[in-house]
Enzyme design. Sequence first.
Site, short mmCIF file in Angstrom:
data_model
loop_
_atom_site.label_atom_id
_atom_site.label_comp_id
_atom_site.label_asym_id
_atom_site.label_seq_id
_atom_site.Cartn_x
_atom_site.Cartn_y
_atom_site.Cartn_z
N HIS A 123 -4.84 1.78 7.21
CA HIS A 123 -3.48 2.31 7.31
C HIS A 123 -3.27 3.45 6.30
CE1 HIS A 123 1.02 1.63 7.86
NE2 HIS A 123 0.98 2.38 6.78
N GLU A 124 -3.71 3.22 5.07
CA GLU A 124 -3.48 4.24 4.03
C GLU A 124 -4.39 5.45 4.20
OE1 GLU A 124 -0.79 3.86 2.52
OE2 GLU A 124 -0.53 1.72 2.88
N HIS B 153 -2.86 7.79 6.57
CA HIS B 153 -1.79 8.61 5.98
C HIS B 153 -2.35 9.91 5.40
CE1 HIS B 153 2.06 6.57 6.10
NE2 HIS B 153 1.55 5.43 5.64
N GLN C 255 3.28 9.95 0.96
CA GLN C 255 4.53 9.17 1.07
C GLN C 255 5.46 9.41 -0.12
OE1 GLN C 255 2.38 5.27 2.07
NE2 GLN C 255 4.25 5.15 3.29
N GLY D 22 0.83 -1.19 0.00
CA GLY D 22 0.00 0.00 0.00
C GLY D 22 0.87 1.24 0.00
N CYS E 5 5.37 0.08 7.84
CA CYS E 5 5.10 1.20 6.94
C CYS E 5 6.36 1.50 6.14
CB CYS E 5 4.70 2.42 7.77
SG CYS E 5 4.38 3.88 6.77
N LEU E 6 6.20 1.72 4.84
CA LEU E 6 7.36 2.00 3.98
C LEU E 6 8.07 3.29 4.40
CD1 LEU E 6 5.95 1.12 0.43
CD2 LEU E 6 7.54 -0.23 1.81
ZN LIG Z 1 2.36 3.57 5.80
#
Ligand SMILES: [Zn+2]
Length: 174
Positions: free
Chosen positions: A135-136, A139, A51, A46, A93-94
């Site tokens: 989660h997204e 963000h 991001q 995701g 998380c990236l």
């Molecule tokens: Zn994330």
Amino acid sequence: MTVRPIRLFPDEVLRVRCPEVETFDDELRRLVADMVETMRAAPGVGLAAPQVGVERRVMVVDLSAGEDPAQLHVFVNPRIVEEEGSIADVEGCLSIPGISEKVERPQRVRVEARDLAGERFELAAEDWLARAICHETDHLDGVLFVDRLRGLRREKVRRQLRKMAAEVEEAVLS
Ligand SMILES: [Zn+2]
């Protein structure tokens, strides 16, 4: 399609409450194509627009990590309209590499969003898909999964994050 650099904690763009998309144009399509490419290259399941440094309510989710095109979901201006149940599982998380912790999330959600053409759609999701969607969407409001931790876990992760932020600062100063 271009792989864009992923913004890492403590980058301030990760704390922005992103405005909605109003124009469904080529720029939006390019952004989404790049986000999909960036998510696959990571690899991740995701990615949200902030991001990659873009303050817009856009996110992509693909639990197959590029293996199955049918699992790619693109959400523009998503809104979670129903939540049900609760389940704790390990999440990462990236933008916060190296940290993964158990986070409580709804077991089922219903999300309402626009597609790339601006058409409204709804999706019912459960378990991992519901988790990724939560989660997204977080963000897009400047919320990170570490903000949702409680108790000792929260304390531990806070220390790790402080260290991470200090290292970034040191790298910038030197
Ligand atoms: Zn994330």
